[in-house]
Design a protein around this motif. Structure first.
Motif, PDB file in Angstrom:
ATOM      1  N   GLY A   1       0.780  -1.231   0.000  1.00 23.59           N
ATOM      2  CA  GLY A   1       0.000   0.000   0.000  1.00 23.59           C
ATOM      3  C   GLY A   1       0.806   1.272   0.000  1.00 23.59           C
ATOM      4  N   ARG A   2       2.124   1.173   0.070  1.00 19.25           N
ATOM      5  CA  ARG A   2       2.917   2.395   0.025  1.00 19.25           C
ATOM      6  C   ARG A   2       2.894   3.015  -1.368  1.00 19.25           C
ATOM      7  NH1 ARG A   2       8.479   0.417   2.384  1.00 19.25           N
ATOM      8  NH2 ARG A   2       7.667  -1.509   1.469  1.00 19.25           N
ATOM      9  N   VAL A   3       2.785   4.324  -1.410  1.00 17.15           N
ATOM     10  CA  VAL A   3       2.816   5.071  -2.663  1.00 17.15           C
ATOM     11  C   VAL A   3       4.213   5.669  -2.792  1.00 17.15           C
ATOM     12  CG1 VAL A   3       1.765   6.908  -4.019  1.00 17.15           C
ATOM     13  CG2 VAL A   3       0.380   5.623  -2.365  1.00 17.15           C
ATOM     14  N   VAL A   4       4.917   5.296  -3.856  1.00 22.76           N
ATOM     15  CA  VAL A   4       6.307   5.710  -4.030  1.00 22.76           C
ATOM     16  C   VAL A   4       6.408   6.636  -5.239  1.00 22.76           C
ATOM     17  CG1 VAL A   4       8.688   4.951  -4.345  1.00 22.76           C
ATOM     18  CG2 VAL A   4       7.080   3.513  -3.074  1.00 22.76           C
ATOM     19  N   VAL A   5       6.935   7.834  -5.014  1.00 21.72           N
ATOM     20  CA  VAL A   5       7.184   8.765  -6.121  1.00 21.72           C
ATOM     21  C   VAL A   5       8.520   8.401  -6.752  1.00 21.72           C
ATOM     22  CG1 VAL A   5       7.440  11.177  -6.813  1.00 21.72           C
ATOM     23  CG2 VAL A   5       5.915  10.585  -4.917  1.00 21.72           C
ATOM     24  N   VAL A   6       8.517   8.126  -8.068  1.00 17.64           N
ATOM     25  CA  VAL A   6       9.745   7.693  -8.748  1.00 17.64           C
ATOM     26  C   VAL A   6      10.282   8.735  -9.728  1.00 17.64           C
ATOM     27  CG1 VAL A   6       9.221   5.242  -8.473  1.00 17.64           C
ATOM     28  CG2 VAL A   6       8.428   6.455 -10.527  1.00 17.64           C
ATOM     29  N   THR A   7       9.487   9.749 -10.057  1.00 19.48           N
ATOM     30  CA  THR A   7       9.942  10.844 -10.901  1.00 19.48           C
ATOM     31  C   THR A   7       8.910  11.959 -10.839  1.00 19.48           C
ATOM     32  OG1 THR A   7      10.783  11.442 -13.111  1.00 19.48           O
ATOM     33  CG2 THR A   7       8.845  10.006 -13.029  1.00 19.48           C
ATOM     34  N   MET A   8       9.186  13.061 -11.497  1.00 17.84           N
ATOM     35  CA  MET A   8       8.241  14.172 -11.647  1.00 17.84           C
ATOM     36  C   MET A   8       8.328  14.656 -13.087  1.00 17.84           C
ATOM     37  SD  MET A   8       8.168  17.872  -9.654  1.00 17.84           S
ATOM     38  CE  MET A   8       9.763  18.408 -10.307  1.00 17.84           C
ATOM     39  N   LEU A   9       7.185  14.861 -13.708  1.00 18.03           N
ATOM     40  CA  LEU A   9       7.154  15.315 -15.098  1.00 18.03           C
ATOM     41  C   LEU A   9       7.669  16.748 -15.188  1.00 18.03           C
ATOM     42  CD1 LEU A   9       6.323  14.749 -18.036  1.00 18.03           C
ATOM     43  CD2 LEU A   9       4.030  15.578 -17.451  1.00 18.03           C
ATOM     44  N   LEU A  10       8.564  16.994 -16.148  1.00 15.94           N
ATOM     45  CA  LEU A  10       9.157  18.314 -16.297  1.00 15.94           C
ATOM     46  C   LEU A  10       8.657  19.024 -17.553  1.00 15.94           C
ATOM     47  CD1 LEU A  10      12.847  17.476 -15.289  1.00 15.94           C
ATOM     48  CD2 LEU A  10      10.994  18.356 -13.843  1.00 15.94           C
ATOM     49  N   CYS A  11       9.058  18.521 -18.723  1.00 11.43           N
ATOM     50  CA  CYS A  11       8.773  19.256 -19.947  1.00 11.43           C
ATOM     51  C   CYS A  11       8.826  18.317 -21.140  1.00 11.43           C
ATOM     52  CB  CYS A  11       9.789  20.388 -20.135  1.00 11.43           C
ATOM     53  SG  CYS A  11      11.493  19.790 -20.348  1.00 11.43           S
ATOM     54  N   GLY A  12       8.506  18.858 -22.295  1.00 19.06           N
ATOM     55  CA  GLY A  12       8.602  18.122 -23.537  1.00 19.06           C
ATOM     56  C   GLY A  12       9.570  18.799 -24.486  1.00 19.06           C
ATOM     57  N   LEU A  13      10.107  18.030 -25.414  1.00 22.70           N
ATOM     58  CA  LEU A  13      11.003  18.538 -26.446  1.00 22.70           C
ATOM     59  C   LEU A  13      10.482  18.070 -27.811  1.00 22.70           C
ATOM     60  CD1 LEU A  13      14.412  17.749 -24.687  1.00 22.70           C
ATOM     61  CD2 LEU A  13      13.430  20.015 -25.063  1.00 22.70           C
ATOM     62  N   PRO A  14      10.688  18.874 -28.878  1.00 17.83           N
ATOM     63  CA  PRO A  14      11.534  20.051 -28.950  1.00 17.83           C
ATOM     64  C   PRO A  14      10.947  21.234 -28.200  1.00 17.83           C
ATOM     65  CG  PRO A  14      10.364  19.784 -31.020  1.00 17.83           C
ATOM     66  CD  PRO A  14      10.079  18.560 -30.201  1.00 17.83           C
ATOM     67  N   ASP A  15      11.833  22.083 -27.716  1.00 17.20           N
ATOM     68  CA  ASP A  15      11.408  23.214 -26.908  1.00 17.20           C
ATOM     69  C   ASP A  15      10.487  24.155 -27.688  1.00 17.20           C
ATOM     70  OD1 ASP A  15      12.067  24.725 -24.249  1.00 17.20           O
ATOM     71  OD2 ASP A  15      12.254  26.227 -25.833  1.00 17.20           O
ATOM     72  N   TRP A  16      10.786  24.375 -28.967  1.00 15.15           N
ATOM     73  CA  TRP A  16       9.993  25.318 -29.754  1.00 15.15           C
ATOM     74  C   TRP A  16       8.560  24.837 -29.982  1.00 15.15           C
ATOM     75  CZ3 TRP A  16       7.989  23.102 -34.020  1.00 15.15           C
ATOM     76  CH2 TRP A  16       8.680  22.049 -34.621  1.00 15.15           C
ATOM     77  N   TYR A  17       8.334  23.535 -29.878  1.00 17.44           N
ATOM     78  CA  TYR A  17       7.003  22.983 -30.132  1.00 17.44           C
ATOM     79  C   TYR A  17       5.972  23.498 -29.121  1.00 17.44           C
ATOM     80  CZ  TYR A  17       3.506  19.425 -31.329  1.00 17.44           C
ATOM     81  OH  TYR A  17       2.371  18.779 -31.722  1.00 17.44           O
ATOM     82  N   TYR A  18       6.445  23.929 -27.969  1.00 11.74           N
ATOM     83  CA  TYR A  18       5.555  24.422 -26.912  1.00 11.74           C
ATOM     84  C   TYR A  18       5.638  25.930 -26.747  1.00 11.74           C
ATOM     85  CZ  TYR A  18       5.798  19.470 -26.194  1.00 11.74           C
ATOM     86  OH  TYR A  18       5.763  18.117 -26.412  1.00 11.74           O
ATOM     87  N   ASP A  19       6.288  26.602 -27.696  1.00 10.68           N
ATOM     88  CA  ASP A  19       6.431  28.057 -27.670  1.00 10.68           C
ATOM     89  C   ASP A  19       5.256  28.682 -28.408  1.00 10.68           C
ATOM     90  OD1 ASP A  19       7.139  30.695 -27.854  1.00 10.68           O
ATOM     91  OD2 ASP A  19       9.149  30.337 -28.649  1.00 10.68           O
ATOM     92  N   PRO A  20       4.419  29.475 -27.724  1.00  7.83           N
ATOM     93  CA  PRO A  20       3.252  30.077 -28.395  1.00  7.83           C
ATOM     94  C   PRO A  20       3.638  31.031 -29.520  1.00  7.83           C
ATOM     95  CG  PRO A  20       3.543  30.981 -26.172  1.00  7.83           C
ATOM     96  CD  PRO A  20       4.468  29.825 -26.287  1.00  7.83           C
ATOM     97  N   ALA A  21       4.882  31.487 -29.541  1.00  4.52           N
ATOM     98  CA  ALA A  21       5.303  32.412 -30.586  1.00  4.52           C
ATOM     99  C   ALA A  21       5.559  31.711 -31.914  1.00  4.52           C
ATOM    100  CB  ALA A  21       6.562  33.164 -30.141  1.00  4.52           C
ATOM    101  N   VAL A  22       5.723  30.391 -31.896  1.00 10.90           N
ATOM    102  CA  VAL A  22       5.966  29.637 -33.127  1.00 10.90           C
ATOM    103  C   VAL A  22       4.643  29.421 -33.855  1.00 10.90           C
ATOM    104  CG1 VAL A  22       6.782  27.441 -34.071  1.00 10.90           C
ATOM    105  CG2 VAL A  22       8.018  28.531 -32.182  1.00 10.90           C
TER     106      VAL A  22
END
Length: 360
Positions: free
Chosen positions: A288-309
């Motif tokens: 029943g223990r809940v173990v955190v193994v990572t944390m989501l950070l970001c996606g690549l390519p970086d420009w794909y998430y840039d609203p200016a593109v």
């Protein structure tokens, strides 16, 4: 960060300068599919658990940072129910112009992605700690955390937790930050903390809990982590970086930290997108223990998430050429141990709830 439907009948041509037809070996159209095998995962996990940890290089830090390598993780209804319970410890971080995800750690803190905090402090991505009153905007009326946001609808003050004007930990290499919560103004009890952490089983499933697109809470299963050490992955990295420049005129990465080979991060594919940065990736143990193994950070390519593109540049990009990053919590532990040992003790060692803690 989402992986969409596979593009079909699309060819990426890299000119050779020759007029005569050239017979080429068929190119692989889906990069980043070289995953850890059972043996390569065991070897990398062994290396991670036996390399230096803070002041003691002989062993993992103990406390609530545990070794799950020999534990068999199976998905039963019990594990699903525990995961739903643990989702109450995950929050959506709301701020003007956007949102992120965080999760409870320590006595009264949340962990999230550092770039989420930077969005709050300054939409111009200023560096944390480099302006006159760097943390003042954490206490703006439109900045707060909502826990257990599982159905869309209006939010009352009883659901909101405000932040103190302090960032007790932040680090750019891991893109990790810790914020401190104030008591709820209406007396709502602060949710429990996640108190167990580990490295992920590199060829096994874990589950993100988060708020993609600033919407109600979702689960997103990730089956395996990409093997950065494989020759195929190294070729994929070269290929997508070249293709990014040809397609958009922009770099795939954003050095020095948002790069594919950052040793403080893992690579994988997931369906979460903006708003899910800071989501905990968890596994449920048989006890029943809940173990955190990572944390989501970001996606690549970086420009794909840039609203200016421009949208046409994004829409014609092959979605399978996107990849996501999650933090190596061992790196977070090591950096926090050096920079804020008291907070490190509170998050990774102190046992603050009633979840059983048998020796492993």
């Amino acid at each position: 960060m989402s992986i969409g439907k596979n593009a079909r009948n699309v060819t990426i041509n890299i000119g050779t300068g020759n007029s005569a037809p050239v017979v080429k070996k068929e190119e692989k159209t889906r990069p980043f599919e070289s995953y850890y095998t059972e043996s390569s995962a065991r070897e990398e996990e062994r290396r991670q658990f036996t390399s230096p940890w803070g002041q003691d290089a002989a062993r993992p830090p103990g406390g609530n940072f545990i070794d799950t390598r020999e534990l068999h993780i199976q998905e039963y209804v019990f594990e699903s129910g525990v995961r739903v319970d643990a989702a109450r410890w995950v929050c959506m971080i709301c701020f003007p112009g956007g949102s992120g995800t965080g999760f409870r750690v320590g006595p009264r803190h949340i962990m999230t992605a550092s770039h989420v905090v930077k969005y709050i402090l300054d939409t111009g991505y200023q560096q944390v700690g480099h302006n006159r009153d760097p943390f003042e905007s954490l206490q703006n009326a439109g900045v707060y955390a909502i826990f257990n946001f599982t159905t869309d609808g209006p939010v009352s003050e009883r659901q909101k937790f405000r932040f103190k004007a302090v960032v007790p930990f932040h680090d750019d290499a891991t893109d990790c930050a810790v914020l401190e919560l104030e008591d709820n103004s209406m007396g709502t009890e602060m949710p429990l903390s996640f108190t167990f952490f580990s490295l992920p089983r590199l060829n096994n499933r874990f589950t993100f809990i988060g708020h993609s697109l600033g919407s109600r809470m979702e689960f997103n299963h990730v089956d395996r982590i990409i093997d950065l050490n494989s020759a195929d992955t190294q070729r994929d990295i070269i290929h997508v970086k070249q293709t990014s420049l040809q397609h958009s005129g922009k770099d795939y990465e954003m050095p020095p930290h948002n790069i594919l080979t950052n040793p403080n991060r893992f690579l994988f594919h997931c369906k979460f997108t903006k708003g899910a940065s800071g989501s905990p990736g968890v596994v449920i143990l048989p006890d029943g223990r809940v173990v955190v193994v990572t944390m989501l950070l970001c996606g690549l390519p970086d420009w794909y998430y840039d609203p200016a593109v421009q949208d046409n540049v994004k829409n014609s990009w092959l979605k399978q050429y996107c990849v996501e990053q999650g933090v190596n919590l061992k790196s977070v532990y090591e950096k926090m141990f050096r920079n804020n040992p008291t907070l490190c003790q509170q998050i990774f060692f102190d046992h603050v709830d009633s979840i059983p803690n048998p020796n492993i």
